[in-house]
Design an enzyme around this catalytic site. Sequence first.
Site, PDB file in Angstrom:
ATOM      1  CD  GLU A 155      47.718  45.955  37.557  1.00 16.98           C
ATOM      2  OE1 GLU A 155      48.936  45.721  37.587  1.00 16.98           O
ATOM      3  OE2 GLU A 155      47.094  46.450  38.514  1.00 16.98           O
ATOM      4  NE  ARG A 156      42.651  45.580  37.750  1.00 22.60           N
ATOM      5  CZ  ARG A 156      42.166  44.758  38.667  1.00 22.60           C
ATOM      6  NH1 ARG A 156      41.478  43.697  38.329  1.00 22.60           N
ATOM      7  NH2 ARG A 156      42.386  44.977  39.939  1.00 22.60           N
ATOM      8  CE  LYS A 279      49.236  52.380  41.576  1.00 23.17           C
ATOM      9  NZ  LYS A 279      48.474  51.204  41.116  1.00 23.17           N
ATOM     10  CD  GLU A 283      45.823  50.526  43.717  1.00 23.93           C
ATOM     11  OE1 GLU A 283      46.411  50.275  42.664  1.00 23.93           O
ATOM     12  OE2 GLU A 283      44.597  50.450  43.851  1.00 23.93           O
ATOM     13  NE  ARG A 316      47.942  56.500  36.930  1.00 21.59           N
ATOM     14  CZ  ARG A 316      47.367  55.491  37.563  1.00 21.59           C
ATOM     15  NH1 ARG A 316      47.988  54.881  38.549  1.00 21.59           N
ATOM     16  NH2 ARG A 316      46.169  55.083  37.215  1.00 21.59           N
ATOM     17  NE  ARG A 327      39.883  54.258  46.051  1.00 22.78           N
ATOM     18  CZ  ARG A 327      39.925  53.118  45.375  1.00 22.78           C
ATOM     19  NH1 ARG A 327      39.536  51.991  45.956  1.00 22.78           N
ATOM     20  NH2 ARG A 327      40.350  53.067  44.136  1.00 22.78           N
ATOM     21  CE  LYS A 351      42.968  55.252  38.206  1.00 21.98           C
ATOM     22  NZ  LYS A 351      42.737  53.950  38.876  1.00 21.98           N
ATOM     23  CG  ASP A 356      39.788  52.422  40.373  1.00 26.52           C
ATOM     24  OD1 ASP A 356      40.232  52.881  39.320  1.00 26.52           O
ATOM     25  OD2 ASP A 356      40.138  51.334  40.852  1.00 26.52           O
ATOM     26  CD  GLU A 378      44.980  57.101  34.639  1.00 30.65           C
ATOM     27  OE1 GLU A 378      45.988  57.708  35.045  1.00 30.65           O
ATOM     28  OE2 GLU A 378      44.627  55.994  35.102  1.00 30.65           O
ATOM     29  CD  GLU A 384      40.157  47.908  37.086  1.00 30.11           C
ATOM     30  OE1 GLU A 384      40.777  48.858  36.572  1.00 30.11           O
ATOM     31  OE2 GLU A 384      40.299  47.555  38.266  1.00 30.11           O
ATOM     32  CD1 TRP A 533      40.958  48.460  47.663  1.00 33.63           C
ATOM     33  CD2 TRP A 533      42.301  46.690  47.984  1.00 33.63           C
ATOM     34  NE1 TRP A 533      42.230  48.843  47.322  1.00 33.63           N
ATOM     35  CE2 TRP A 533      43.089  47.778  47.509  1.00 33.63           C
ATOM     36  CE3 TRP A 533      42.934  45.475  48.250  1.00 33.63           C
ATOM     37  CZ2 TRP A 533      44.464  47.683  47.304  1.00 33.63           C
ATOM     38  CZ3 TRP A 533      44.309  45.382  48.037  1.00 33.63           C
ATOM     39  CH2 TRP A 533      45.060  46.471  47.568  1.00 33.63           C
TER      40      TRP A 533
HETATM   41  C1  BDP Z   1      42.794  50.180  39.617  1.00 37.00           C
HETATM   42  C2  BDP Z   1      43.193  48.825  39.128  1.00 37.00           C
HETATM   43  C3  BDP Z   1      44.633  48.500  39.403  1.00 37.00           C
HETATM   44  C4  BDP Z   1      45.522  49.645  38.926  1.00 37.00           C
HETATM   45  C5  BDP Z   1      45.069  50.923  39.579  1.00 37.00           C
HETATM   46  C6  BDP Z   1      45.782  52.157  39.062  1.00 37.00           C
HETATM   47  O1  BDP Z   1      42.360  47.875  39.746  1.00 37.00           O
HETATM   48  O2  BDP Z   1      44.927  47.304  38.737  1.00 37.00           O
HETATM   49  O3  BDP Z   1      46.843  49.396  39.207  1.00 37.00           O
HETATM   50  O4  BDP Z   1      43.721  51.159  39.314  1.00 37.00           O
HETATM   51  O5  BDP Z   1      45.165  52.908  38.330  1.00 37.00           O
HETATM   52  O6  BDP Z   1      41.650  50.514  38.891  1.00 37.00           O
HETATM   53  O7  BDP Z   1      46.946  52.382  39.377  1.00 37.00           O
END
Ligand code: BDP
Length: 703
Positions: A155-156, A279, A283, A316, A327, A351, A356, A378, A384, A533
């Site tokens: 992912e990413r 996590k 999401e 997280r 957000r 983060k 993000d 983080e 990304e 989004w």
């Molecule tokens: C976002 C990404 C997604 C990740 C999410 C995360 O787009 O793919 O799963 O963060 O940090 O930046 O959990």
Amino acid sequence: MRIKNLTSITFVAAGLLALASCSNNNNTRTTIGDDGHLLWFNSLQMEAPATLGPTTLQIAQENIAKYWKSDRKVDLKLNSEAAAELGTEGFEIDFSGANICASANSEVGLLYASYELLRLQETDGLAAQNGKLTSVPAFERRVLNHWDNLDGTVERGFAGHSLWKWDEINANDVAANSNIYAEYARANASVGINGTVLNNVNANADILTEDYLLKVKALAEIFRPYGLKVYLSLNFAAPKHLANLETSDPLDNEVVAWWNAKVAEIYKLIPDFGGFLVKANSEGQSGPQDYGRTHADGANMIAKALEPFGGIVMWRAFVYDAKSPDRAKQAVEEFMPLDGQFAENVLIQIKNGPVDFQPREPFSPLFGQFEKTQAMVEVQITQEYLGHSNHLVYLHPMWKECLDSDTYERGEGSTVGAITEGKVMPYKYTAIAGVSNVGNDRNWCGHHFAQANWYAYGRMAWNPELSSEQIANEWLMQTFSKEKKFVEPVGKLMVASREACVKYEMPLGLHHTFKGPDHYGPGPWDRSIRPDWEPAYYHKAAADGVGFDRTMNGSGAVAQYHEPLQSLYNNVATCPENLILWFHHLPWDYKMKSGRTLWDELCLTFQSGINDARSFVDIWNSVEQYVDHQRFADVKAKLERQAKDAIWWRDATIQYFQQFSGMALPEGCQPFQQKLEKLMKYRIGITNYENPKIETLPEYKLE
Ligand code: BDP
């Protein structure tokens, strides 16, 4: 040419090599490292390590025996008397005697010392050393987070597939596994990274099955001599998925017992297992809230299971709700009421910014607000939002900007770095995480210069005081060339590259104006299945202006910052202009400090980003003679692509905004190359977050 037999293949290969070296002049090192696989071990031409075999001490000794070039002997001394403050990983190197003496309390301390010596040697840093050099890591746990899925996708990830070949990992004969895993561990050790979370935070519960755990154990055994501990991301619903329990409620006795047994099983296999990354309730991931429990209930249940073994939970704070009007406020809203409730071996992994991983965000206010909870930063090493592995963007300046941000929460100087290093309030555990950019591409990271971000992350996690320049220069010297005429201009290019990216992607505090869901290329018009989004949620461009009003008259997010920041950000006259549209919604003709209108400033800042990206191509062309032909060509092609992308970003974003502002491009801006209607039709074919395959990139000219 038809190749008939093996001999002619060898002949052809040798011929090609000869050709390659003829075509370069004397300053160029044409080496087997041309493909970038040797990372920052290029100048040493380090040999591939064995998958398994030597102990930590033997690796340290071998580093010196094989790669130390000076006549002065190096002694590696374990358990020196003076070394108590060095802790378990620090080291001291005494340059004052006839022999150089490195001492540490542990073998891994000596291993780190050996890499420090080699780094000094390869970066001409030895001459300046005459006394004692003491080095102790700032963060106890310096962790990489791999967002690798069990099916091999990342992912990413923009550097091919996952490095972990789960199907091929041989749990019964560890030595038979690929030595790429030892190479990976060595690279981490050489920059001080001591932990790795192997799987995606969007975790597949199966990683906790016996089959996978045996493979994880095999990897842990390869990593162990390099001081690299293994961690896993867990799926909170694992008891339901794996044991068919009716619930995964953290207060349910059966669930608690399941986790206790699972953790005991893991430590039996991997006695130095680091712990879990979680996590939860974000999401779509399951979490304690599914059962009416809190993040603290969930984290503490896992923490309690890990506690007897010394493991930690990195829980997280990346949570947000589709219905929220802002957000950016949500992590604080959700986590502050739990401050003081988390177990001692829980760290909240936050983060760097409140949204993000955008090219520029203010620091997340949660860092400062916690009074009784350990926080860790983080950062994202994989790009990304910063051009994937197509753009050269050296990220250290961005991360350092966060660590050096003063939260003022515990008086002046309570920076994010100081807080998370445990210097402001005593922390039992300190940690930092970086989302990895490593894949199975031959050069590990997709872009040769993306290796610098892996390198810089490790160096920063060990020593956050190091400057971006220093890290860039030492990386360049080891990876490419020590030639001053190379290091100086390219080092400057690297340090400038993050700001350039901010300028050509989303300057002045703009954020999230990307095309979704791949986050590559401009898409301020983009629609999504969730309003939060959609870029419009963030830029709020309309006839009356642009930007997100987070002042006390708007969402009130400024109130999450301590004074003087709250007032500073709230007041448009004092808000730093590089964040102005993060905190304010301003009319298009708002007067900026330069005297220009916001519109003109926006257009000219984009243009300045384009100019920077264009100049990177020229700088790179000017150092051709110092770089081997393969890496030179690879980087050149990507830099050209980056400069074209910069124009694309500007063309799309400014023309889209122009529909609302009705204002013209100011003097000093190149005319648009592509029309908005056309740009809005481009679709980028990225699937599975693998190597971005751009099928329909708009045609751009650099001149
Ligand atoms: C976002 C990404 C997604 C990740 C999410 C995360 O787009 O793919 O799963 O963060 O940090 O930046 O959990």
